[in-house]
Design a protein around this motif. Structure first.
Motif, PDB file in Angstrom:
ATOM      1  N   ARG A 142       0.844  -1.208   0.000  1.00 28.89           N
ATOM      2  CA  ARG A 142       0.000   0.000   0.000  1.00 28.89           C
ATOM      3  C   ARG A 142       0.879   1.258   0.000  1.00 28.89           C
ATOM      4  NH1 ARG A 142      -4.314   1.375  -1.693  1.00 28.89           N
ATOM      5  NH2 ARG A 142      -5.632  -0.134  -0.650  1.00 28.89           N
ATOM      6  N   LYS A 143       1.879   1.268   0.884  1.00 29.74           N
ATOM      7  CA  LYS A 143       2.755   2.438   0.998  1.00 29.74           C
ATOM      8  C   LYS A 143       3.457   2.727  -0.341  1.00 29.74           C
ATOM      9  CE  LYS A 143       6.853   3.939   3.570  1.00 29.74           C
ATOM     10  NZ  LYS A 143       8.097   3.283   3.148  1.00 29.74           N
ATOM     11  N   ARG A 144       4.048   1.679  -0.919  1.00 27.18           N
ATOM     12  CA  ARG A 144       4.820   1.895  -2.150  1.00 27.18           C
ATOM     13  C   ARG A 144       3.911   2.234  -3.331  1.00 27.18           C
ATOM     14  NH1 ARG A 144       9.700   3.458  -0.654  1.00 27.18           N
ATOM     15  NH2 ARG A 144      10.838   1.880   0.532  1.00 27.18           N
ATOM     16  N   HIS A 145       2.712   1.676  -3.354  1.00 31.76           N
ATOM     17  CA  HIS A 145       1.771   2.023  -4.425  1.00 31.76           C
ATOM     18  C   HIS A 145       1.325   3.477  -4.291  1.00 31.76           C
ATOM     19  CE1 HIS A 145       1.685  -2.160  -5.561  1.00 31.76           C
ATOM     20  NE2 HIS A 145       0.751  -1.946  -6.471  1.00 31.76           N
ATOM     21  N   ASP A 146       1.050   3.902  -3.056  1.00 35.93           N
ATOM     22  CA  ASP A 146       0.626   5.290  -2.842  1.00 35.93           C
ATOM     23  C   ASP A 146       1.726   6.252  -3.286  1.00 35.93           C
ATOM     24  OD1 ASP A 146      -1.795   4.474  -1.928  1.00 35.93           O
ATOM     25  OD2 ASP A 146      -1.403   4.845   0.201  1.00 35.93           O
ATOM     26  N   GLU A 147       2.959   5.928  -2.911  1.00 40.07           N
ATOM     27  CA  GLU A 147       4.079   6.794  -3.316  1.00 40.07           C
ATOM     28  C   GLU A 147       4.177   6.913  -4.833  1.00 40.07           C
ATOM     29  OE1 GLU A 147       7.043   5.596   0.373  1.00 40.07           O
ATOM     30  OE2 GLU A 147       7.602   5.032  -1.678  1.00 40.07           O
ATOM     31  N   ALA A 148       3.942   5.783  -5.515  1.00 43.17           N
ATOM     32  CA  ALA A 148       4.086   5.771  -6.973  1.00 43.17           C
ATOM     33  C   ALA A 148       2.803   6.216  -7.671  1.00 43.17           C
ATOM     34  CB  ALA A 148       4.487   4.366  -7.435  1.00 43.17           C
ATOM     35  N   GLY A 149       1.731   6.366  -6.902  1.00 40.77           N
ATOM     36  CA  GLY A 149       0.460   6.764  -7.515  1.00 40.77           C
ATOM     37  C   GLY A 149      -0.152   5.654  -8.348  1.00 40.77           C
ATOM     38  N   ILE A 150       0.031   4.411  -7.908  1.00 36.95           N
ATOM     39  CA  ILE A 150      -0.460   3.250  -8.678  1.00 36.95           C
ATOM     40  C   ILE A 150      -1.583   2.569  -7.894  1.00 36.95           C
ATOM     41  CG2 ILE A 150       0.207   0.959  -9.534  1.00 36.95           C
ATOM     42  CD1 ILE A 150       3.027   2.096  -9.952  1.00 36.95           C
ATOM     43  N   ASP A 151      -2.579   2.061  -8.609  1.00 34.63           N
ATOM     44  CA  ASP A 151      -3.676   1.338  -7.952  1.00 34.63           C
ATOM     45  C   ASP A 151      -3.178  -0.008  -7.433  1.00 34.63           C
ATOM     46  OD1 ASP A 151      -5.550   3.314  -8.569  1.00 34.63           O
ATOM     47  OD2 ASP A 151      -5.784   2.506 -10.589  1.00 34.63           O
ATOM     48  N   LEU A 152      -3.576  -0.309  -6.209  1.00 31.24           N
ATOM     49  CA  LEU A 152      -3.134  -1.574  -5.594  1.00 31.24           C
ATOM     50  C   LEU A 152      -4.213  -2.634  -5.756  1.00 31.24           C
ATOM     51  CD1 LEU A 152      -1.273  -3.254  -3.723  1.00 31.24           C
ATOM     52  CD2 LEU A 152      -2.374  -2.156  -1.772  1.00 31.24           C
ATOM     53  N   MET A 153      -3.826  -3.769  -6.352  1.00 31.04           N
ATOM     54  CA  MET A 153      -4.780  -4.867  -6.551  1.00 31.04           C
ATOM     55  C   MET A 153      -4.192  -6.182  -6.036  1.00 31.04           C
ATOM     56  SD  MET A 153      -6.315  -4.223 -10.301  1.00 31.04           S
ATOM     57  CE  MET A 153      -6.217  -2.640 -11.091  1.00 31.04           C
ATOM     58  N   PRO A 154      -4.164  -6.361  -4.739  1.00 30.50           N
ATOM     59  CA  PRO A 154      -3.537  -7.575  -4.209  1.00 30.50           C
ATOM     60  C   PRO A 154      -4.480  -8.784  -4.183  1.00 30.50           C
ATOM     61  CG  PRO A 154      -4.204  -6.128  -2.413  1.00 30.50           C
ATOM     62  CD  PRO A 154      -4.667  -5.476  -3.673  1.00 30.50           C
ATOM     63  N   ALA A 155      -3.891  -9.943  -4.388  1.00 27.33           N
ATOM     64  CA  ALA A 155      -4.635 -11.198  -4.209  1.00 27.33           C
ATOM     65  C   ALA A 155      -3.762 -12.109  -3.362  1.00 27.33           C
ATOM     66  CB  ALA A 155      -4.920 -11.846  -5.555  1.00 27.33           C
ATOM     67  N   PHE A 156      -4.301 -12.597  -2.256  1.00 26.46           N
ATOM     68  CA  PHE A 156      -3.573 -13.557  -1.425  1.00 26.46           C
ATOM     69  C   PHE A 156      -3.979 -14.953  -1.877  1.00 26.46           C
ATOM     70  CE2 PHE A 156      -3.583  -9.723   1.131  1.00 26.46           C
ATOM     71  CZ  PHE A 156      -2.299  -9.688   1.649  1.00 26.46           C
ATOM     72  N   ARG A 165       0.745 -24.480   3.225  1.00 24.26           N
ATOM     73  CA  ARG A 165       1.277 -23.962   4.489  1.00 24.26           C
ATOM     74  C   ARG A 165       1.885 -22.576   4.338  1.00 24.26           C
ATOM     75  NH1 ARG A 165       1.488 -29.262   5.044  1.00 24.26           N
ATOM     76  NH2 ARG A 165       0.978 -30.088   7.105  1.00 24.26           N
ATOM     77  N   GLU A 166       1.742 -22.026   3.143  1.00 25.47           N
ATOM     78  CA  GLU A 166       2.271 -20.678   2.888  1.00 25.47           C
ATOM     79  C   GLU A 166       1.283 -19.962   2.004  1.00 25.47           C
ATOM     80  OE1 GLU A 166       2.986 -19.841  -0.512  1.00 25.47           O
ATOM     81  OE2 GLU A 166       2.182 -21.820  -0.952  1.00 25.47           O
ATOM     82  N   MET A 167       1.488 -18.664   1.866  1.00 22.66           N
ATOM     83  CA  MET A 167       0.678 -17.979   0.864  1.00 22.66           C
ATOM     84  C   MET A 167       1.561 -17.174  -0.071  1.00 22.66           C
ATOM     85  SD  MET A 167      -1.161 -15.175   3.231  1.00 22.66           S
ATOM     86  CE  MET A 167      -0.208 -13.968   4.136  1.00 22.66           C
ATOM     87  N   HIS A 168       1.113 -17.114  -1.328  1.00 21.09           N
ATOM     88  CA  HIS A 168       1.728 -16.230  -2.311  1.00 21.09           C
ATOM     89  C   HIS A 168       0.869 -14.959  -2.303  1.00 21.09           C
ATOM     90  CE1 HIS A 168       2.996 -20.151  -3.736  1.00 21.09           C
ATOM     91  NE2 HIS A 168       3.377 -19.765  -4.938  1.00 21.09           N
ATOM     92  N   LEU A 169       1.488 -13.820  -2.081  1.00 23.57           N
ATOM     93  CA  LEU A 169       0.738 -12.592  -2.328  1.00 23.57           C
ATOM     94  C   LEU A 169       1.043 -12.212  -3.774  1.00 23.57           C
ATOM     95  CD1 LEU A 169      -0.785  -9.956  -1.825  1.00 23.57           C
ATOM     96  CD2 LEU A 169       1.314  -8.989  -0.901  1.00 23.57           C
ATOM     97  N   ILE A 170       0.017 -12.048  -4.574  1.00 23.15           N
ATOM     98  CA  ILE A 170       0.245 -11.638  -5.963  1.00 23.15           C
ATOM     99  C   ILE A 170      -0.294 -10.216  -6.131  1.00 23.15           C
ATOM    100  CG2 ILE A 170      -0.118 -12.202  -8.402  1.00 23.15           C
ATOM    101  CD1 ILE A 170       1.230 -14.511  -6.990  1.00 23.15           C
ATOM    102  N   VAL A 171       0.625  -9.298  -6.395  1.00 22.76           N
ATOM    103  CA  VAL A 171       0.210  -7.923  -6.665  1.00 22.76           C
ATOM    104  C   VAL A 171       0.563  -7.632  -8.119  1.00 22.76           C
ATOM    105  CG1 VAL A 171       0.545  -5.495  -6.115  1.00 22.76           C
ATOM    106  CG2 VAL A 171       0.646  -7.192  -4.299  1.00 22.76           C
ATOM    107  N   GLU A 172      -0.418  -7.523  -8.954  1.00 19.65           N
ATOM    108  CA  GLU A 172      -0.159  -7.204 -10.364  1.00 19.65           C
ATOM    109  C   GLU A 172      -0.268  -5.694 -10.533  1.00 19.65           C
ATOM    110  OE1 GLU A 172       0.767  -8.942 -12.933  1.00 19.65           O
ATOM    111  OE2 GLU A 172       0.147 -11.031 -12.656  1.00 19.65           O
ATOM    112  N   ILE A 173       0.784  -5.097 -11.050  1.00 16.42           N
ATOM    113  CA  ILE A 173       0.719  -3.674 -11.386  1.00 16.42           C
ATOM    114  C   ILE A 173       0.317  -3.577 -12.852  1.00 16.42           C
ATOM    115  CG2 ILE A 173       2.077  -1.580 -11.758  1.00 16.42           C
ATOM    116  CD1 ILE A 173       3.696  -2.232  -9.342  1.00 16.42           C
TER     117      ILE A 173
END
Ligand code: ADP
Length: 544
Positions: free
Chosen positions: A428-442, A447-455
């Motif tokens: 969220r912080k880095r997207h706000d700085e860059a002015g980019i929309d954040l679209m995360p999918a967990f 036993r783990e999760m991949h966070l996928i953030v597509e810019i």
């Protein structure tokens, strides 16, 4: 996509003159056949997912002329691959093997080193070599797509077996597994369900791994390990060999399935939700990759451009997102959970009841009744994918931007509220700085999760490309400081990501480099892929 012109001319590999390169390309034509070697001297055209260029990254984050092939060669069989490798060793020309080149978001068909000769395996080596209806396995060549495998099962009437497909079904079954891609049935970890590889080494020898090393073996596709060191691992996410065959397990038809969707109202629901998901997923009550998506993705996947909702600068405001969500059949929310239950109705009921009881512990959680959803709702695309039916609807969110390109940040974390929150906050912080929309999918594996953030970015907009690149690099560094590493990355970020896996003075990379130098002494195969540079290139300014 706009077609950038070619101001830099044909990309000639380093270390050879243009005249000499054209001359030796004729040798390759002589070996492989005139029509199967193409000089890449045309405009760098765009395309779309199914009709994409195989000479460069049409979703370029760097300058369009940076990651460009000099030529493309289309081998027809394993002997051709060996000949190509022999030729490359003679002239020390970098090769870049692809199966189908549809791993957009990670570089598509582009080579890491400008001027490499792309070895497009998929075009001619596209046979399904076997489907075993008793063992539930298959053996495929690089050019077999999820669609092709799915249709072949249907054609043969093998309704007792399912395939597993990633979000988009046009890619290569073999290529995706090698890159450790994932799908959404219980067989979604593609690498873990593969069994047996055939590999052409950078020096031209061919080997078969696992039971395939025993002549006449009939368990190549059913027992992955064989005898001795388990070597398959070094051929995934690497540049140690060209894989020409791969075996894979197919899933038994579970005898019924049912998708479900829940929405959760608040951003802060993320952490408690992860605590609920973890035990359910590990105990297989949640049976497939559990997907928790931010609602902005649900808006974007409707296929309308961002400009329809917001034309200002900076990320799209929360109020607009929530106003738009209210207009959808899902209603207002922040998080959307997509899941699937497998088996006959009574078995599903048992599991779905537990899920319902647990998910409703989040105040304001709602189960969306699928029977209320229109046929074109994205939910039904997820339903198909989690049932192993290839689909393309996921592509629609790329329309968010003109010349819609995308590139992913995909770190791995434990399935814990605290980790999900940390990753979400840094993104969220880095997207706000860059002015980019954040679209995360967990995406919760087991036993783990991949966070996928597509810019999603406009590849014709230099300033936006730079911002996206900065945002990604910052997120990678921030994540590494907190102990998170990427599971896979785009070509231009491979050096940085590899650099974060640096425990004990880069011991892992030194090991990889030792393997690279032993297996590929002339450094011809995909130099720089996954941050592994052959000796000839190391420390000479290739890293980015
Ligand atoms: P997709 O499966 O999405 O169409 P690719 O076929 O390009 O994507 O595979 C992803 C990446 O994996 C490629 O860019 C390449 O670096 C590597 N790769 C794919 N196929 C092979 C192969 N047969 N041998 C070696 N590396 C491969």
């Amino acid at each position: 996509f706009e077609a950038p012109s070619r101001q830099r001319g044909v990309a000639i590999p380093q270390g050879i003159s243009k005249v000499k390169f054209f001359e030796v390309l004729n040798e390759l034509r002589y070996e492989i056949g005139e029509e199967w070697v193409e000089l890449n001297d045309k405009e760098l055209k765009g395309g779309w997912y199914m009709e994409h260029p195989n000479t460069h990254d049409m979703m370029n984050i760097l300058d369009a002329e940076e990651l460009v092939a000099s030529a493309v060669v289309y081998p027809g069989d394993v002997e051709d691959v060996q000949k190509i490798v022999g030729w490359a060793n003679t002239w020390r020309i970098p090769l870049f093997p692809i199966s189908m080149g549809r791993n957009f978001g990670y570089g598509g068909a582009a080579p890491r080193v400008r001027g490499s000769v792309t070895v497009d395996l998929g075009k001619r080596m596209n046979k399904i070599l076997s489907i075993d209806p008793d063992d539930y396995t298959c053996l495929v060549e690089p050019g077999v797509s999820y669609y092709a495998l799915y249709e072949e099962l249907k054609k043969r009437g093998y309704d007792h077996m399912w395939i597993d497909t990633p979000d988009l079904g046009g890619g290569s079954v073999l290529g995706n597994a090698l890159d450790r891609g994932v799908g959404y049935t219980p067989y979604g970890d593609h690498w873990s369900v593969h069994s047996g590889l055939e590999v052409v080494l950078p020096t031209g020898e061919v080997l078969r791994t696992g039971m395939g090393a025993l002549p006449g073996s009939n368990t190549w596709q059913t027992f992955p390990y064989g005898f001795g060191p388990y070597s398959d691992g070094i051929f995934s996410q690497s540049n140690f060999g060209i894989v020409t065959k791969m075996g894979m397990a197919l899933m038994p038809n579970p005898g019924g399935y049912e998708s479900f969707m829940y929405t959760f109202p608040k951003e802060e629901d993320l952490a408690p939700l992860m605590e609920i998901i973890r035990p359910l997923r590990i105990s297989n009550i949640l049976e497939n990759v559990a997907q928790l998506r931010h609602c902005l993705q649900t808006i974007a996947v409707r296929g309308q451009p961002r400009s329809k909702y917001f034309s200002g600068r900076g990320p799209i405001p929360e109020e607009i997102i929530h106003e738009e969500m209210k207009k959808t059949p899902l209603g207002d929310c922040t998080w959307v959970y997509y899941g699937m239950s497998y088996g006959p109705p009574h078995i599903r009921k048992y599991k779905l009841d537990v899920v319902h009881q647990e998910f409703l512990k989040i105040p304001g959680a709602r189960r969306i009744d699928p029977s209320t959803l229109p046929a074109d709702e994205y939910f039904w695309s997820r339903d198909k994918i989690a049932a192993g039916i290839p689909d393309l609807e996921e592509l629609l969110w790329v329309n968010w931007m003109p010349n819609g390109s995308h590139i992913a940040f995909s770190p791995i974390a434990p399935i814990r509220g605290i980790d999900a929150t940390k990753l979400y906050s840094l993104a969220r912080k880095r997207h706000d700085e860059a002015g980019i929309d954040l679209m995360p999918a967990f995406c919760v594996g087991l036993r783990e999760m991949h966070l996928i953030v597509e810019i999603v970015f406009d590849s014709s907009d230099i300033s936006m490309r730079r911002k996206a690149d900065r945002c990604l690099r910052d997120m990678i560094d921030d994540a590494a400081k907190l102990g998170y590493g990427e599971y896979r990355t785009h070509l231009v970020l491979m050096d940085q990501v590899a650099g974060t896996y640096n425990w004990n003075g880069n011991a892992l990379m030194r090991f990889n480099e030792r393997l690279k130098d032993a297996l590929d002494p002339n450094g011809i195969l995909a130099p720089g892929r996954c941050g592994i540079w052959p000796e000839r290139y190391r420390g000479r300014g290739w890293e980015i």
